[in-house]
Every structure is written in structure tokens, then in C-alpha cells.
Write an enzyme that holds these catalytic residues in place. Sequence first.
Site: not given
Ligand code: DX5
Ligand code: ZN
Length: 222
Positions: A8, A33, A35, A37, A66, A68, A137, A142, A145, A176-178, A198
Site C-alpha cells: 500500500s 494498492h 487507498d 479516502m 481501494h 474508501m 478489512m 482509515g 499502522g 487489508d490491515g495489520g 503498508g
Molecule cells: C487502511 C488501508 C490500508 C492500509 C494498510 O484503511 O485500507 O490499505 O494502507 O496499512 P497497514 O498495512 O500499515 O495496516
Molecule cells: Zn486499503
Amino acid sequence: MNLRIAPSVLSCDLGRLREQVQEAEAGGAEWLHVDVMDGHFVPNLTFGAPMIRALRRISDLPIDVHLMVEHPEQYLAEYADLGASVFAFHPEATTHVQRHLSAARERGMKAGLVLNPSTPVGWLEEVIDDLDLVLVMSVNPGYGGQGYLPASTGKIGRIRALLDRHQKHDVTLEVDGGITVQTIRAAHAAGADTFVAGTAVFGQPDIAGAVRALLAAAKGAE
Ligand code: DX5
Ligand code: ZN
């Protein structure tokens, strides 16, 4: 099972975008990827078309968008023209979900639906024939990290079972996420094939090595 890392660019040093994307690519990243927003659907504001345009100049990798944002359909034609490969949005953000999935396909993109941690898996079933990708997700969207929500693993398993039941073996199941070297293994074992990361990629001093480490950690689950 397929295995793919989609770094990401939210976690990139934007002043070194080209260099960092090329490092991720050298490590074996297969998708990029993005994001998007809007400060309404999620409480944060990022980038849109200019980022897709910049990445298209920097790399030939598929661009996994993606959204959002409220009313994601307003960007569909523009992102398709810019060369986006995946158009994934949240069903809560718009009314005519099936229409927009089908429009994404007509424009030559993969049509994706994104489920927040609290969004029921059952929503997928109503549009199962219109989906090329499901994005789970594993954090509330949003911000980068955040920590992987453990309940995501069971949800991935239930979505894999749903896809199997409908013989949808070509639908991509992305998380996606963590995602880290610690969490990727369980998510892959549960049935996910594509992993957004990310912080675990662009937040590391050795970006190529970080992608290789995620691939190796996921393979430990096979
Ligand atoms: C969060 C995004 C993710 C984000 C993931 O809202 O959709 O794509 O970049 O970041 P990490 O991998 O750091 O959780
Ligand atoms: Zn994402």
C-alpha cells in the site's frame, strides 16, 4: 493457492515514490494498492487520480484501487481510463452496488467489494456472480499502522467456504490491515491469497527484503 503481495503506497515516502515502488517490485510485489479516502466515508483524506496516474508512469504492475469514499461510482470511468486494474469499494458507500460492480467489469477492471470488520459475509452472496475480488478489512479503514483484528481470520475462512460453495475459484480473496510477518500466516492458511501491506513493506528500511519476508512467512502456512 495463489500468493500475492500488494504493498500500500499509503505508507510510502511520497518524495521517494518511484524508488520505493521499484524496491517493492524487486522484492516480488505483484500489485500496487492505492487507498483513496475522502474524509467522509473514513475520517482521513488521501489521494485519487493523480496517484494512479503517477504509479502508471512508474510501474507496469496492476493497480489495485481501494475506494474508501462515498459514491465510489463517480470515479469509475476516470480510474478505468487511467489504467486501474481493480476497482474495490465498500457496499455501505453506495446504493446500487450490483450496477457498479457490473460497470467496473464493463470498463475492463476487476470488480471488488470490501467488507469492514462489522460488515456481514452474507452481503457477498447477493452479488456473487458479479465479483472478481473480495477485500476483507482486518482493521477499521482509515489509517495505516493499526493492529490486525484476530476475528478476521475466521471471517476469511467463512468467505473462502462461501466462494468454494459457489465454485468461485477465480475470485481473489484479499486482506487489508495489520498484515505483518506474524499475521500473514494465519490469514493465508484461512484462505486469503492476496495481502495488502503498508507499514510492513514501506515502513521497513529494506523494502525489497520486507516483501520477500512476507512471502516467506505466508509460504510457511502452505
Ligand atoms: C487502511 C488501508 C490500508 C492500509 C494498510 O484503511 O485500507 O490499505 O494502507 O496499512 P497497514 O498495512 O500499515 O495496516
Ligand atoms: Zn486499503
